[in-house]
Every structure is written in C-alpha cells, then in structure tokens.
Design a protein around this motif. Sequence first.
Motif, short mmCIF file in Angstrom:
data_model
loop_
_atom_site.label_atom_id
_atom_site.label_comp_id
_atom_site.label_asym_id
_atom_site.label_seq_id
_atom_site.Cartn_x
_atom_site.Cartn_y
_atom_site.Cartn_z
N THR A 252 0.83 -1.20 0.00
CA THR A 252 0.00 0.00 0.00
C THR A 252 0.87 1.25 0.00
O THR A 252 1.79 1.39 0.82
CB THR A 252 -0.91 0.01 1.24
N ARG A 354 -7.97 5.07 -10.94
CA ARG A 354 -7.58 3.85 -10.23
C ARG A 354 -6.73 4.18 -9.01
O ARG A 354 -6.90 3.59 -7.94
CB ARG A 354 -6.82 2.91 -11.17
N THR A 358 -7.78 3.22 -5.20
CA THR A 358 -6.87 2.40 -4.40
C THR A 358 -6.54 3.09 -3.08
O THR A 358 -6.54 2.48 -2.01
CB THR A 358 -5.58 2.10 -5.18
#
Length: 516
Positions: A252, A354, A358
């Motif tokens: 992440t 995107r 995310t």
Amino acid sequence: MTRRLTLATAAGLLTLSPAAAQTSPGAMPPSPAQVFGPLYHAVEMRRIFPDSKTFADAVPKRPAAAILAAYRACRCDDDAALRRFVAAHFALAPDAAPRPQEKLPLVDHIDRLWPQLTRTSMTVPPGASALPLPRPYVVPGGRFREMYYWDSWFTMLGLQASRQQRLVEDMIVDFGSLIDRYGHIPNGTRSYYLSRSQPPFFYLIAAMSRDPATLATRTRQLRAEHDWWMRGSQDLAPGGEQARVVRLADGTLLNRYWDDRDDPRDESYREDAELAAATPGRDPRQLYRDLRAAAESGWDFSSRWLGDRRTLATIRTTRLLPVDLNSLMVGMERALADQYRKLGDAATADAFARQAETRATAIRRLMWNGRFFADYDLDAKAVSDQPTAAMTVPLFAGIATPDQARATAAALAPLIGEGGVRTTLIASGQQWDDPNGWAPLQWTAITGLRRYGLAAPAARIKAAWLATVAREYAASGKLLEKYDVTERKPGGGGEYPTQDGFGWTNGVTRALLAER
C-alpha cells in the motif's frame, strides 16, 4: 539566479518575467539562515527581535557578501551593538495587520478588509526572502505578510462570496507560477518555506477558475504537484520510505508530511534550537525534521504529532500517515482523472481514477478505528485512537461510507463546543489543541457532514462558529486567526500571539454568511 528571474538593475529589484510560467522548475533560492549563517544565528539566539520571523523577513540593504564582511569586522559582542549593526544593514518588513475602521455589519467589514490584505509583488528587493508573484494576492494578516498555501483556499471562498472573482483568478495564476518555478507550492511565498509545502488544496483552488481556456495549464500544474508529492514512489519497495511517500509491507502506497531540510526553521530559529538543546538524547536533525513536517501539515503544533500527546520534544510527525493529507491526495487524483477526461486523455484519466480508488480503499481500511478516521502510526502499525477534527476530512473528500460518516458524526460530537469544533480534546498548550478552533476545520466539518446528509450537526457547528466570530467582532472589531471555542474568546497557545486579519477566518465566515 535562474533564467526565470531577471535583475532589473535600474530599479534594483528582482522581477518575475512573463515567461516564468513556461519554464521548468529551477534551483531554490537559499533562505536567510543559509545565506547569513553566523550572523543569522547570533541575531536569533540573542533574541534581538521577540519574534524569530522578524529577521527572516528583513530586507538586506547591501549584498550578502558585504554584510557578512562587515559583520566579521564588527565588535558586536553586546546586544546593543548587534542591534545597531542589524539596523544599519537591514530594513524590517511592515506588519500586515489591518487598519482600524469604522464599525460596520460583519459582512461589510470583511468586504472592506480584502483591499487591506491584498498585495502585489511582481518585484522584490535583491536578497529578500520574499518570492515574487505575477498577480495580486491576499495575505492572512499580522505577522503573516506573504501568501500562504492552504490558508488561501479558505480565504478564496470568501473572495468568491464577495464577488472578487478577478482576484481569485489572479491567485490561481500565482499558485500555478510557483509550481512552474519550483515544482511545488511552498508553505508560503518566502525562500525559507521552499523546502516544504502545506495540505494540497491546489486541486480545489484551480477548480475555482471560471476560465475554461486555462484547463490544460491548470491540469499540467496539478499533475506537477502530484508528481512532487509522489517523488520517490516509483521504485519504492514494500516497507520502504522516501520523503513524503511510504510503501507499507503489503504494498500500500500512502503519503506523509515531510520537509527537505533538517535544521531549525528560519522563522522559528531560536525556538527550534532551544528545544533541541533542551532535549538530550534525541538526534536534533530528526527533531528539526519532525518540527518542519508538522509545519507542512499546517497543524503546528498539536498533540496529534506528539509521542506523549503533551510535550513538543516528543514530536514524531514523520512516523504518522495523516488521514487528512491522504484524503486530499484522493481529491487531487480524482480531480486529475476528471480534468484529463475533459481534455480527451482517457488513458491517463483512468490511471488517476484507479490511483484515487486504491488510496480511498486504503484509507477506509487502515485509517478507520471502528469509531472515526485517524492517522496511521508507522511504528505501532495501527490506527490512532485520538479523536481530532481531522476525522472530518474523509467526509469532506467523499471517501467515507455512509455508515462511517454517521459514526464520525457521533465521534465528532464531543469536539463541538459552544463556539464551534475544537481541534482536539487535549489541552497541551499548543495552538492546534483544545480549546482552540480554526476556520478551516469548521469548513471541512460543515461541508463534510452536509455531503452525507448530516445536516443537524453541520448546522450546529455553523451557528456556533458564526456566533463566536460575531461576539469577538462586537467586542474588539477584529477577526482573529483562531478562537477559544469553549469560552468563545480569542484563542491562545503556540509560538506567537493570536494574529489579527485574518485571511481564512474572513473567508470561511464570509462564505457561511453568504448562505443565509
């Protein structure tokens, strides 16, 4: 000097050329502390001026080399001699506090403040810490005599309510020019602020433009700002950290506040140096970095950043992934997706969409503690349990689920005082803590709650804040930087006295009053 800045020898001024917005980022001008070294240290540490920012903003009357040569020859061992030396070689910048004016209704008072707080600085004297700007702009007021980043969006809300769209467009151009020159928007328009930014509101600032012809330029500049915040992320391995980006062990990618320097802040030089001297056993460079990173956050200072939530010496800003910063990054990425789609670049639009989703998913997963949104602690590998007004920013940015929004409203309730939203529930003596309330946090709370249909707490905050501002205005004729929202009086704490002006208080108050 870079090729975007030319020396106007006849006037002796540094001038921003019309081509500035067309060039790539160049070298950063040094700060006064970097230029004047031992002289700067002596002036600040010997408290020649009560406020460290005074000397940081002073204008040299001669070239730096000549001043430093004179200082080496100066017998400035006593403070009186040093004061005489500074007076002979530097001119002090005037304060930006508004002039007293006749008592008017609050709306009219704010509308009359805008001209007093508007500045133009296409040229600046050689050696000054001020950065030139191509168009007029609004300063906050008091000791804050330059344009500031996140302050300005809240100020510009009021400018639009006051039908000052021309000035709004001017400030958008100013911010874009900073990105074009330096690759990012600094904390404020001083050389000593260039090593850091502030909460990234440019996507909202740029969206205030009503000139569709500038969309491509604004998109290019916003993309450059995003690149700056994400610098170092491309090759960052899981578990790695690089300046403002952190990749967690699971891959992440999120952001944190940072500063590219790790020495005392020019504008708070003595305070930082004295704190480091009084904190044995801690690396002063890391302490300075964490102080500077908190300044980039805009929350300088708050128990939010403190290891023990009480003591400034325990500050650890760079060990936290802030929920508000990452929420604003989602806003930036969504704005880029929308703008690229309007420009016909579907592939780039999809890529940013995107990225935004995310990041939003990561915020809902990692920065939600079951009751409210909070910062993620890199060392504890867990979300904080401290409630702060930053919990409203995911609502403001439209990241929360409906259930999370309702839970946030419940968790926010203890922070809402008689005068508005308190920053935290901890009375540490720092200015971004209980009992202080700040205009930007009122706006993010009100608009965030409204976004999810939570009208009642939003209305409560609005009424309480406007009552606080109106009460102090009736008492003193002033709008202030911050307020004690428990007792509805001027705020306190922090490194300097509460300032009069005041840009973002004017802006948020004027925008809220325009809703009536």
